[in-house]
Design a protein around this motif. Structure first.
Motif, PDB file in Angstrom:
ATOM      1  N   PRO A 175      -9.957 -30.427  -9.737  1.00  0.00           N
ATOM      2  CA  PRO A 175      -8.608 -30.881  -9.384  1.00  0.00           C
ATOM      3  C   PRO A 175      -8.140 -31.991 -10.309  1.00  0.00           C
ATOM      4  O   PRO A 175      -8.929 -32.855 -10.727  1.00  0.00           O
ATOM      5  CB  PRO A 175      -8.766 -31.364  -7.937  1.00  0.00           C
ATOM      6  CG  PRO A 175     -10.221 -31.667  -7.796  1.00  0.00           C
ATOM      7  CD  PRO A 175     -10.945 -30.694  -8.671  1.00  0.00           C
ATOM      8  N   HIS A 176      -6.861 -31.958 -10.635  1.00  0.00           N
ATOM      9  CA  HIS A 176      -6.297 -32.932 -11.558  1.00  0.00           C
ATOM     10  C   HIS A 176      -5.940 -34.200 -10.808  1.00  0.00           C
ATOM     11  O   HIS A 176      -5.202 -34.174  -9.820  1.00  0.00           O
ATOM     12  CB  HIS A 176      -5.054 -32.343 -12.233  1.00  0.00           C
ATOM     13  CG  HIS A 176      -4.401 -33.277 -13.217  1.00  0.00           C
ATOM     14  ND1 HIS A 176      -5.031 -33.714 -14.361  1.00  0.00           N
ATOM     15  CD2 HIS A 176      -3.180 -33.869 -13.210  1.00  0.00           C
ATOM     16  CE1 HIS A 176      -4.228 -34.517 -15.030  1.00  0.00           C
ATOM     17  NE2 HIS A 176      -3.102 -34.627 -14.349  1.00  0.00           N
ATOM     18  N   ARG A 177      -6.482 -35.315 -11.269  1.00  0.00           N
ATOM     19  CA  ARG A 177      -6.196 -36.642 -10.695  1.00  0.00           C
ATOM     20  C   ARG A 177      -6.495 -36.679  -9.201  1.00  0.00           C
ATOM     21  O   ARG A 177      -5.739 -37.243  -8.412  1.00  0.00           O
ATOM     22  CB  ARG A 177      -4.750 -37.054 -10.962  1.00  0.00           C
ATOM     23  CG  ARG A 177      -4.438 -37.316 -12.430  1.00  0.00           C
ATOM     24  CD  ARG A 177      -3.027 -37.848 -12.601  1.00  0.00           C
ATOM     25  NE  ARG A 177      -2.709 -38.084 -13.989  1.00  0.00           N
ATOM     26  CZ  ARG A 177      -2.968 -39.211 -14.658  1.00  0.00           C
ATOM     27  NH1 ARG A 177      -3.564 -40.202 -14.036  1.00  0.00           N
ATOM     28  NH2 ARG A 177      -2.637 -39.355 -15.921  1.00  0.00           N
ATOM     29  N   GLN A 178      -7.582 -36.042  -8.815  1.00  0.00           N
ATOM     30  CA  GLN A 178      -8.039 -36.078  -7.431  1.00  0.00           C
ATOM     31  C   GLN A 178      -9.539 -36.366  -7.409  1.00  0.00           C
ATOM     32  O   GLN A 178     -10.227 -36.261  -8.428  1.00  0.00           O
ATOM     33  CB  GLN A 178      -7.759 -34.741  -6.721  1.00  0.00           C
ATOM     34  CG  GLN A 178      -6.285 -34.400  -6.587  1.00  0.00           C
ATOM     35  CD  GLN A 178      -6.064 -33.101  -5.850  1.00  0.00           C
ATOM     36  OE1 GLN A 178      -6.895 -32.684  -5.054  1.00  0.00           O
ATOM     37  NE2 GLN A 178      -4.946 -32.452  -6.100  1.00  0.00           N
ATOM     38  N   ASP A 179     -10.011 -36.756  -6.226  1.00  0.00           N
ATOM     39  CA  ASP A 179     -11.432 -37.062  -6.082  1.00  0.00           C
ATOM     40  C   ASP A 179     -12.276 -35.820  -6.325  1.00  0.00           C
ATOM     41  O   ASP A 179     -11.888 -34.703  -5.966  1.00  0.00           O
ATOM     42  CB  ASP A 179     -11.724 -37.611  -4.688  1.00  0.00           C
ATOM     43  CG  ASP A 179     -11.134 -38.995  -4.482  1.00  0.00           C
ATOM     44  OD1 ASP A 179     -11.086 -39.763  -5.464  1.00  0.00           O
ATOM     45  OD2 ASP A 179     -10.711 -39.295  -3.355  1.00  0.00           O
ATOM     46  N   ARG A 180     -13.436 -36.029  -6.921  1.00  0.00           N
ATOM     47  CA  ARG A 180     -14.392 -34.953  -7.139  1.00  0.00           C
ATOM     48  C   ARG A 180     -15.636 -35.194  -6.291  1.00  0.00           C
ATOM     49  O   ARG A 180     -15.910 -36.311  -5.858  1.00  0.00           O
ATOM     50  CB  ARG A 180     -14.779 -34.856  -8.620  1.00  0.00           C
ATOM     51  CG  ARG A 180     -13.643 -34.465  -9.530  1.00  0.00           C
ATOM     52  CD  ARG A 180     -14.124 -34.292 -10.951  1.00  0.00           C
ATOM     53  NE  ARG A 180     -15.100 -33.212 -11.064  1.00  0.00           N
ATOM     54  CZ  ARG A 180     -15.732 -32.922 -12.207  1.00  0.00           C
ATOM     55  NH1 ARG A 180     -15.501 -33.617 -13.302  1.00  0.00           N
ATOM     56  NH2 ARG A 180     -16.601 -31.925 -12.241  1.00  0.00           N
TER      57      ARG A 180
END
Length: 450
Positions: A175-180
């Protein structure tokens, strides 16, 4: 006998040509066309295999019958030729022809009917010798790999740290600019090399890093779950072929506009009028253009507002960039910024290879400004601009909407930056350095005699 099913959409040689085209850097659609199948089939092959060829696909050695020879056999049978006549025409033994007709002829309807496509399918089906993957046959090895790849993060006392909540895997990239997901995240090469250290006397605990990648990316290969690709550092759902990763869509950059063709005077900063430019990107595709003069470090900010219809009307393919950072918007903003400068201060502009500068030829025609492009992955060639963008992030942080600022507010921030003294200017401000340059341009030149 159970039916083996229907013949596939393509033969093995089609897949050989497809993966050879992928290795050359072609897209999935173009590689499918080059292989002789439809673009949709090429895309399906690429996605099902995770971007990796399922086998090496060695070139045929000539020992076995090829598809072209099977076509000749089918034509000979249709003409009524004998087996020995067909064999002499192909330069093969008659026993090979007999064996081919006996093994690979179709039996539908109770009669033997030889078709080249059906015979080739039978041959390819028999040639496959499925081998159990090492991870599938060794539970201990599989558990070791999974624990190092996707094991939980633990504190020093062994308690598990769950980390942030993450959305479930959807088959796409991270996900782009989200928590992993927080996991141990060893790379396949680290896992492969560490096995020799942890199990020096156990040859069954060995696996190459490429086999781990194949178990992750190729569907049905091994027993690693497909969603574990999110635990890799890149987080790619599909593996990117090296030739395709090295290919860039920068056809606008011709040899005459590369940075190597830029005048030498732009390098030593002795003459003003040579600029560097770039975009700083914010939330929802918002952007601000930045221009920095190499000699005086004077900064100019470009206002790139949203276009009418952004967020309301659907995006049109090959239409204008409604977010405000398209080629036309950037070109017009740069033209307005340089319109107030004298011609002596409009010499060159060095940009990165972003598509927002696709209209550089029109910009040169309108302003007389020579536009040059830096080499790929070489930010040091535009070091002044990169440093200025870092200073601007104090006012325009990442992840914020940059479209909310007006033209006057951007001019205020630029003036604030230009009124700071700089060590490289011997503690003068960029405004003072530019004023000195303007005064020197107004002084009449001194005639010389030869």
């Amino acid at each position: 006998m159970c039916s083996p099913g229907r013949p596939p959409v393509a033969r093995q040689e089609h897949q050989q040509r497809f993966w050879a085209a992928i290795a050359r850097g072609l897209s999935s659609e173009d590689a499918g066309v080059a292989a002789g199948v439809s673009p949709a089939v090429g895309t399906r092959w690429f996605r099902n295999c995770g971007g990796m060829p399922p086998s090496d696909f060695p070139a045929p050695s000539g020992r076995y019958l090829s598809f072209a020879e099977r076509e000749e056999i089918a034509l000979g049978r249709a003409r009524g030729d004998s087996i020995r006549q067909i064999a002499r025409g192909l330069g093969r033994p008659a026993s090979t022809m007999s064996r081919e007709l006996r093994r690979n002829a179709g039996t539908r309807g109770g009669t033997l009917v030889y078709r080249a496509t059906l015979a080739q399918w039978h041959r390819d089906r028999r040639a496959t010798r499925p081998k159990t993957a090492r991870l599938a046959g060794n539970e201990r090895l599989r558990g070791y790999v999974q624990d190092r790849l996707a094991g939980p993060v633990r504190r020093g006392d062994g308690t598990v740290v769950p980390g942030p909540w993450t959305a479930p895997f959807t088959g796409r990239n991270k996900p782009h600019r989200q928590d992993r997901r927080w996991v141990s995240a060893w790379s396949p090469e680290q896992i492969s090399r560490r096995l020799r250290v942890d199990f020096p006397d156990d040859p069954t605990m060995r696996i190459s890093h490429e086999a781990i990648y194949q178990a992750l990316y190729i569907e049905g290969r091994g027993t690693l779950r497909r969603e574990l690709v999110a635990c890799l550092r890149t987080g790619r759902a599909l593996r990117m072929p090296r030739a395709r990763a090295g290919r860039r869509g920068d056809g606008m950059v011709t040899p005459e506009v590369r940075i190597g063709a830029r005048p030498v005077e732009a390098t030593d900063r002795a003459v003003a009028g040579h600029w560097e430019g770039d975009l700083i990107i914010g939330l929802n595709r918002s952007a601000i253009g930045t221009l920095v003069e190499r000699t005086t470090r004077l900064t100019v900010l470009l206002h790139l507002p949203r276009m009418d219809g952004y967020g309301h009307q659907p995006r049109v393919k090959n239409g204008p960039a409604l977010a405000g950072r398209g080629a036309d918007a950037v070109r017009d903003a740069i033209t307005r910024a340089f319109a107030v400068l004298p011609e002596q201060l409009r010499r060159t502009l060095t940009w990165d290879r972003g598509t927002e500068m696709a209209g550089h030829a029109a910009l040169t025609a309108d302003t007389g400004l020579g536009v040059y492009f830096a080499d790929p992955h070489s930010p040091w060639q535009r070091g002044t601009n990169e440093n200025t963008n870092g200073l601007l992030r104090q006012y325009f942080p990442k992840g914020t909407d940059l479209s909310r600022w007006t033209r006057h507010e951007l001019a205020t921030i630029a003036a604030t930056l230009n009124d700071r003294p700089r060590k490289t200017l011997r503690w003068k401000t960029p405004t003072e350095a530019m004023n000195n340059q303007l005064l020197s341009l107004q002084q009449p030149g001194v005639a010389t005699t030869g």
